[in-house]
Design an enzyme around this catalytic site. Structure first.
Site, PDB file in Angstrom:
ATOM      1  N   VAL A  76      36.911  71.334  64.132  1.00  0.00           N
ATOM      2  CA  VAL A  76      36.249  71.838  62.928  1.00  0.00           C
ATOM      3  C   VAL A  76      34.749  71.593  63.018  1.00  0.00           C
ATOM      4  CG1 VAL A  76      38.143  71.761  61.266  1.00  0.00           C
ATOM      5  CG2 VAL A  76      36.890  69.657  61.803  1.00  0.00           C
TER       6      VAL A  76
ATOM      7  N   ARG B 104      52.745  58.737  67.714  1.00  0.00           N
ATOM      8  CA  ARG B 104      51.595  58.102  68.358  1.00  0.00           C
ATOM      9  C   ARG B 104      52.058  56.877  69.127  1.00  0.00           C
ATOM     10  NH1 ARG B 104      46.802  59.451  64.613  1.00  0.00           N
ATOM     11  NH2 ARG B 104      47.253  61.662  64.317  1.00  0.00           N
TER      12      ARG B 104
ATOM     13  N   ALA C 187      40.445  74.011  57.492  1.00  0.00           N
ATOM     14  CA  ALA C 187      41.684  73.339  57.889  1.00  0.00           C
ATOM     15  C   ALA C 187      41.638  71.920  57.352  1.00  0.00           C
ATOM     16  CB  ALA C 187      41.817  73.318  59.406  1.00  0.00           C
TER      17      ALA C 187
ATOM     18  N   HIS D   1      49.766  65.288  66.208  1.00  0.00           N
ATOM     19  CA  HIS D   1      49.371  65.763  64.883  1.00  0.00           C
ATOM     20  C   HIS D   1      49.963  67.162  64.678  1.00  0.00           C
ATOM     21  CE1 HIS D   1      45.285  67.111  66.917  1.00  0.00           C
ATOM     22  NE2 HIS D   1      46.335  67.460  67.632  1.00  0.00           N
TER      23      HIS D   1
ATOM     24  N   TRP E 288      43.873  60.050  69.800  1.00  0.00           N
ATOM     25  CA  TRP E 288      45.313  60.228  69.655  1.00  0.00           C
ATOM     26  C   TRP E 288      46.044  59.627  70.855  1.00  0.00           C
ATOM     27  CZ3 TRP E 288      41.683  64.063  68.673  1.00  0.00           C
ATOM     28  CH2 TRP E 288      41.592  64.473  67.346  1.00  0.00           C
TER      29      TRP E 288
ATOM     30  N   GLN F 185      52.947  64.524  58.831  1.00  0.00           N
ATOM     31  CA  GLN F 185      51.675  65.099  58.394  1.00  0.00           C
ATOM     32  C   GLN F 185      51.918  66.422  57.694  1.00  0.00           C
ATOM     33  OE1 GLN F 185      48.956  65.547  61.717  1.00  0.00           O
ATOM     34  NE2 GLN F 185      48.242  63.437  61.507  1.00  0.00           N
TER      35      GLN F 185
HETATM   36  N1  DAH Z   1      44.789  66.358  63.108  1.00  0.00           N
HETATM   37  C1  DAH Z   1      43.926  65.320  62.579  1.00  0.00           C
HETATM   38  C2  DAH Z   1      44.562  63.957  62.881  1.00  0.00           C
HETATM   39  O1  DAH Z   1      45.737  63.865  63.045  1.00  0.00           O
HETATM   40  C3  DAH Z   1      43.736  65.472  61.110  1.00  0.00           C
HETATM   41  C4  DAH Z   1      42.890  66.668  60.814  1.00  0.00           C
HETATM   42  C5  DAH Z   1      41.512  66.529  60.722  1.00  0.00           C
HETATM   43  C6  DAH Z   1      43.447  67.923  60.635  1.00  0.00           C
HETATM   44  C7  DAH Z   1      40.720  67.597  60.429  1.00  0.00           C
HETATM   45  C8  DAH Z   1      42.653  69.029  60.369  1.00  0.00           C
HETATM   46  C9  DAH Z   1      41.264  68.849  60.257  1.00  0.00           C
HETATM   47  O2  DAH Z   1      43.134  70.258  60.213  1.00  0.00           O
HETATM   48  O3  DAH Z   1      40.512  69.921  59.978  1.00  0.00           O
HETATM   49  O4  DAH Z   1      43.859  62.982  62.940  1.00  0.00           O
END
Ligand code: DAH
Length: 348
Positions: A260, A203, A316, A177, A157, A217
């Site tokens: 996760v 970003r 998630a 995010h 990120w 998002q």
């Molecule tokens: N936050 C991640 C991104 O912006 C996307 C994401 C991936 C969100 C896995 C989640 C997850 O909740 O479990 O790249």
């Protein structure tokens, strides 16, 4: 001295006045003055009770008749004036029978439409929608999501940082995010949790056909007793089916996100070539188009939120709204969405 003669005199006088009233405003003034609550005839009708009985009937009848006659005259005069006005308009160069010019109507931005559809799908499955701050602390955006300082995962990120550090609370950034809202929400709530978090993310990236420095998002979080990978699959399957139709195939494959375990990504088969064209420009011949990241909430994150990870589990997911809109509408360049070009926007 009021009498039947006075009623007759009033009738004649007001008729003359009415004939002289030449426009709508004059007519309205006449109406309130003559037929209104403090009008002359109303006063006579009101005073009937104080009259000698032999006069009362006669005077009452005369006043009522006069009033009715004036009301008829008024209606007649109004018609006359309206006709005259219409005749005057059509006598000029103006054709009053032409249909009006339609006013241009606005519509919802394609990203708003897609976002609302995503939220509707989750709302029907019992998820509440909550929002979090766009200016975020690095603690929530990174550390508490198991992305420590100097860890290479931070490179996933690219971040807009703020220069100043407010009150020692930590460094501020534009959230990269919507995942930090998972932490913020779990800090203040107990399971069961079922939320979606829509919002803008930023970003620090060079823009190209698939990257913008700002995008939206939707984060998904469910925490409860007995939540398993099957719940994750069922929920995300349903989401993909609703957004892309039941004709699309869905693929879940493993991936890595620090918050996760296990982590997965969800892909649908390419709408442009159905996965059959090795030279396809949309899926680049890979057959699959990734639409979101997901996974089972890491037990350390549950524990850090004060939950017993032996009792509670959760899943998630996070999806990019622009990406989903691009796939649904076949838009080949993400930058179209925010250039405010009506030739593009009015197609949706
Ligand atoms: N936050 C991640 C991104 O912006 C996307 C994401 C991936 C969100 C896995 C989640 C997850 O909740 O479990 O790249």
């Amino acid at each position: 001295m009021s009498s039947v003669e006075e009623v007759e005199a009033a009738l004649a006088e007001e008729r003359a006045a009415l004939a002289g009233a030449g426009d709508e405003r004059a007519l309205e003034e006449w109406r309130t003055r003559v037929l209104g609550r403090s009008g002359r005839l109303t006063a006579i009708l009101r005073s009937l009770g104080e009259r000698p009985p032999e006069l009362r009937r006669e005077l009452g009848r005369a006043a009522n008749q006069a009033k009715a006659a004036l009301e008829r005259d008024l209606a007649e005069r109004q018609r006359e004036l309206a006709e005259r006005e219409l005749a005057a308009l059509s006598a000029g160069s103006l054709d009053v029978t032409l249909p009006g010019r339609p006013r241009p109507r606005g519509g919802l931005h394609p990203i708003t439409q897609t976002l609302r559809e995503i939220l509707a799908v989750f709302s029907e499955m019992g998820f509440a929608s909550v929002e979090g701050p766009e200016v975020e602390l690095d603690r929530y955006n990174f550390d508490r999501l198991r992305i420590p300082e100097d860890h290479p995962a931070r490179d996933m990120w690219d971040t807009f940082w703020f220069d100043e550090e407010p009150s020692g609370a930590g460094r501020l950034l534009l959230r990269t995010h919507t995942s930090p809202m998972q932490i913020r929400y779990m800090e203040r709530h107990e399971p069961p949790i079922r939320i979606v978090v829509p919002g803008r993310c930023y970003r620090y990236e060079a823009t190209d056909a698939t990257h913008e420095w700002m995008m939206q998002q939707v984060e998904v979080l469910a925490v409860d007793e007995g939540i398993s990978m099957a719940d994750l699959k069922g929920t995300l399957w349903e989401c993909a089916r609703r957004l892309f139709g039941s004709g699309r195939q869905v693929l879940l494959r493993n991936s890595y996100f620090p918050f996760v375990e296990p982590g997965v990504e969800l892909a649908v088969d390419c709408f442009a070539c159905d996965g059959t064209d090795p030279a396809c420009t949309v899926c680049r011949g890979s057959r699959w188009l990734e639409i979101m990241g997901a996974g089972m909430v890491h037990p350390e994150i549950l524990e850090a939120s004060g939950y017993d990870s032996g009792r509670y589990t959760g899943f998630a997911a996070g999806m990019g709204v622009e990406r989903i809109a691009m796939l649904r509408y076949g838009v080949e360049d993400i930058r179209h969405f925010y250039q405010n070009d009506l030739r593009f926007l009015s197609q949706f």
